[in-house]
Scaffold this motif. Sequence first.
Motif, PDB file in Angstrom:
ATOM      1  N   TRP A  98       0.836  -1.213   0.000  1.00 56.08           N
ATOM      2  CA  TRP A  98       0.000   0.000   0.000  1.00 56.08           C
ATOM      3  C   TRP A  98       0.867   1.258   0.000  1.00 56.08           C
ATOM      4  CZ3 TRP A  98      -1.375  -4.524   2.420  1.00 56.08           C
ATOM      5  CH2 TRP A  98      -2.622  -5.057   2.080  1.00 56.08           C
ATOM      6  N   ASP A  99       2.076   1.150  -0.541  1.00 56.00           N
ATOM      7  CA  ASP A  99       2.991   2.297  -0.678  1.00 56.00           C
ATOM      8  C   ASP A  99       3.259   2.975   0.664  1.00 56.00           C
ATOM      9  OD1 ASP A  99       3.122   1.774  -3.354  1.00 56.00           O
ATOM     10  OD2 ASP A  99       1.699   3.332  -3.945  1.00 56.00           O
ATOM     11  N   THR A 100       3.459   2.156   1.680  1.00 56.67           N
ATOM     12  CA  THR A 100       3.678   2.660   3.039  1.00 56.67           C
ATOM     13  C   THR A 100       4.966   2.071   3.589  1.00 56.67           C
ATOM     14  OG1 THR A 100       1.298   2.826   3.400  1.00 56.67           O
ATOM     15  CG2 THR A 100       2.701   2.832   5.353  1.00 56.67           C
ATOM     16  N   LEU A 101       5.829   2.930   4.135  1.00 52.38           N
ATOM     17  CA  LEU A 101       7.081   2.438   4.708  1.00 52.38           C
ATOM     18  C   LEU A 101       7.260   2.947   6.130  1.00 52.38           C
ATOM     19  CD1 LEU A 101       9.329   4.969   4.635  1.00 52.38           C
ATOM     20  CD2 LEU A 101       9.390   4.379   2.232  1.00 52.38           C
ATOM     21  N   LEU A 102       8.040   2.193   6.880  1.00 52.29           N
ATOM     22  CA  LEU A 102       8.379   2.565   8.253  1.00 52.29           C
ATOM     23  C   LEU A 102       9.650   3.402   8.232  1.00 52.29           C
ATOM     24  CD1 LEU A 102       7.448   1.850  11.273  1.00 52.29           C
ATOM     25  CD2 LEU A 102       9.450   0.363  11.266  1.00 52.29           C
ATOM     26  N   PHE A 103       9.637   4.506   8.968  1.00 50.99           N
ATOM     27  CA  PHE A 103      10.766   5.429   8.938  1.00 50.99           C
ATOM     28  C   PHE A 103      11.245   5.697  10.358  1.00 50.99           C
ATOM     29  CE2 PHE A 103      13.052   9.365   8.178  1.00 50.99           C
ATOM     30  CZ  PHE A 103      13.617   9.159   6.925  1.00 50.99           C
ATOM     31  N   ASP A 145       7.521   9.264  18.070  1.00 49.84           N
ATOM     32  CA  ASP A 145       8.845   9.714  18.445  1.00 49.84           C
ATOM     33  C   ASP A 145       9.959   8.776  17.974  1.00 49.84           C
ATOM     34  OD1 ASP A 145      10.521  11.607  19.665  1.00 49.84           O
ATOM     35  OD2 ASP A 145      10.628  10.456  21.524  1.00 49.84           O
ATOM     36  N   ASP A 146       9.610   7.725  17.225  1.00 45.60           N
ATOM     37  CA  ASP A 146      10.643   6.774  16.837  1.00 45.60           C
ATOM     38  C   ASP A 146      10.405   6.112  15.482  1.00 45.60           C
ATOM     39  OD1 ASP A 146      13.087   5.368  17.389  1.00 45.60           O
ATOM     40  OD2 ASP A 146      11.894   3.584  17.815  1.00 45.60           O
ATOM     41  N   LYS A 147       9.210   5.529  15.284  1.00 46.93           N
ATOM     42  CA  LYS A 147       8.960   4.763  14.066  1.00 46.93           C
ATOM     43  C   LYS A 147       7.579   5.085  13.483  1.00 46.93           C
ATOM     44  CE  LYS A 147      11.905   0.775  15.204  1.00 46.93           C
ATOM     45  NZ  LYS A 147      12.436   1.266  16.478  1.00 46.93           N
ATOM     46  N   PRO A 148       7.414   6.260  12.890  1.00 44.16           N
ATOM     47  CA  PRO A 148       6.148   6.560  12.211  1.00 44.16           C
ATOM     48  C   PRO A 148       6.065   5.813  10.879  1.00 44.16           C
ATOM     49  CG  PRO A 148       7.689   8.352  11.883  1.00 44.16           C
ATOM     50  CD  PRO A 148       8.359   7.386  12.824  1.00 44.16           C
ATOM     51  N   LEU A 149       4.848   5.704  10.367  1.00 45.03           N
ATOM     52  CA  LEU A 149       4.611   5.146   9.041  1.00 45.03           C
ATOM     53  C   LEU A 149       4.359   6.279   8.059  1.00 45.03           C
ATOM     54  CD1 LEU A 149       2.296   2.143   9.969  1.00 45.03           C
ATOM     55  CD2 LEU A 149       4.571   1.964   8.939  1.00 45.03           C
ATOM     56  N   ILE A 152       2.872   7.121   0.889  1.00 45.52           N
ATOM     57  CA  ILE A 152       3.263   8.011  -0.202  1.00 45.52           C
ATOM     58  C   ILE A 152       2.301   7.811  -1.366  1.00 45.52           C
ATOM     59  CG2 ILE A 152       5.131   8.638  -1.766  1.00 45.52           C
ATOM     60  CD1 ILE A 152       6.969   7.273   0.443  1.00 45.52           C
ATOM     61  N   SER A 153       1.677   8.895  -1.783  1.00 39.88           N
ATOM     62  CA  SER A 153       0.692   8.824  -2.862  1.00 39.88           C
ATOM     63  C   SER A 153       0.908   9.990  -3.818  1.00 39.88           C
ATOM     64  CB  SER A 153      -0.728   8.867  -2.307  1.00 39.88           C
ATOM     65  OG  SER A 153      -1.009  10.145  -1.749  1.00 39.88           O
ATOM     66  N   ALA A 154       0.104  10.037  -4.866  1.00 38.92           N
ATOM     67  CA  ALA A 154       0.190  11.137  -5.820  1.00 38.92           C
ATOM     68  C   ALA A 154      -0.194  12.466  -5.183  1.00 38.92           C
ATOM     69  CB  ALA A 154      -0.703  10.851  -7.023  1.00 38.92           C
ATOM     70  N   GLN A 155      -0.959  12.415  -4.108  1.00 43.63           N
ATOM     71  CA  GLN A 155      -1.399  13.630  -3.416  1.00 43.63           C
ATOM     72  C   GLN A 155      -0.371  14.139  -2.405  1.00 43.63           C
ATOM     73  OE1 GLN A 155      -3.625  10.846  -3.794  1.00 43.63           O
ATOM     74  NE2 GLN A 155      -4.190  11.950  -5.681  1.00 43.63           N
ATOM     75  N   GLY A 156       0.674  13.356  -2.139  1.00 44.68           N
ATOM     76  CA  GLY A 156       1.675  13.755  -1.164  1.00 44.68           C
ATOM     77  C   GLY A 156       1.995  12.635  -0.199  1.00 44.68           C
ATOM     78  N   VAL A 157       2.537  12.995   0.951  1.00 42.51           N
ATOM     79  CA  VAL A 157       2.938  12.019   1.969  1.00 42.51           C
ATOM     80  C   VAL A 157       2.116  12.250   3.223  1.00 42.51           C
ATOM     81  CG1 VAL A 157       4.851  11.089   3.330  1.00 42.51           C
ATOM     82  CG2 VAL A 157       5.274  11.991   1.023  1.00 42.51           C
ATOM     83  N   THR A 158       1.552  11.173   3.745  1.00 41.90           N
ATOM     84  CA  THR A 158       0.805  11.221   4.999  1.00 41.90           C
ATOM     85  C   THR A 158       1.562  10.419   6.046  1.00 41.90           C
ATOM     86  OG1 THR A 158      -1.281  11.341   3.790  1.00 41.90           O
ATOM     87  CG2 THR A 158      -1.404  10.772   6.129  1.00 41.90           C
ATOM     88  N   VAL A 159       1.722  10.992   7.231  1.00 42.61           N
ATOM     89  CA  VAL A 159       2.435  10.313   8.308  1.00 42.61           C
ATOM     90  C   VAL A 159       1.426   9.821   9.336  1.00 42.61           C
ATOM     91  CG1 VAL A 159       2.870  12.494   9.527  1.00 42.61           C
ATOM     92  CG2 VAL A 159       4.297  10.514  10.004  1.00 42.61           C
TER      93      VAL A 159
END
Length: 301
Positions: A98-103, A145-149, A152-159
């Motif tokens: 779903w185009d989602t990564l852990l950062f 504070d450590d590992k948000p998701l 990433i989509s055509a509309q931008g990035v949602t955290v």
Amino acid sequence: MQESEGVLCMRVSFRIALAGQVIGVSALYEQTRTFCKNYLTDAPASFEVAVTPADIAFEREKNDREAAVEGHAPGNFSDEYLETLALYRKIVERLLEWDTLLFHGSCISVDSKAYLFTAKSGTGKSTHTQLWKKRFGERAVFINDDKPLLKISAQGVTVYGTPWDGKHHRSTNTSCPLKAVCILTRNTENSIQRIDKKAALPMLCQQSYRPCSPIGAQKTLALVDRLGSSVPLYRLGTGSRTCSLPRDESIGGALQCKPFCRRPAIQSKYWARLGLQSTACAGCTMFWRSRWRTVCWCSTP
């Protein structure tokens, strides 16, 4: 129930909502459900994951290997704690679909816009976002504070917030559009500058969870590349005295004029670059190395 090494184990089943998806979880320990309590849901699952004793053993071996490489004694981690690590590993590898990564970073929102600070461990990410919280008060909310998701989509990035929120346990089950990514560095002077994707990519790749599978790694690299093209990127150098916002343009008293100060207010250049509003004394502005920097001398300790 599950049979492991000849012993029947009771499974703990529940569902959690993360980054717009519902995950069915089959765990070994009740503590794992408690760990995820703020994300529990009764909605139908998008996919399911199950943690096994072998997954926990893998996490223990991985931590032992990393400790040996870093030259310190291995941690004495409980199986319950290691299960939470195994769980996020299984979940985030599926969320790539779903185009989602852990950062790895500390993310805070101000006025419902998110700002993500990333750096090597120990640089001062959590310290920095805590200063934002003190400066902006109720306007600021810790997303994670450590590992948000990051979706990433055509509309931008949602955290999105997650239960994996670091040693300070600062997180909120919420989501916000990502306004900027800031790479923190230690520096002899305080500074902030806009950087391009090429300069930021090494750190963005390093701080993203990277699956072992070739397909997962390829997908992650593609998402990191899109992340670098979707939001403004900055490098923020913090002086050796503190891991904070630039002392002469930030919080900790530098923007808070004492009541007897009657100088007109101007917008701080630091906050302006990130699209935020903050003020300092117009009479306390100085020109330094071809950059306008703002400091309120009437309140600097």
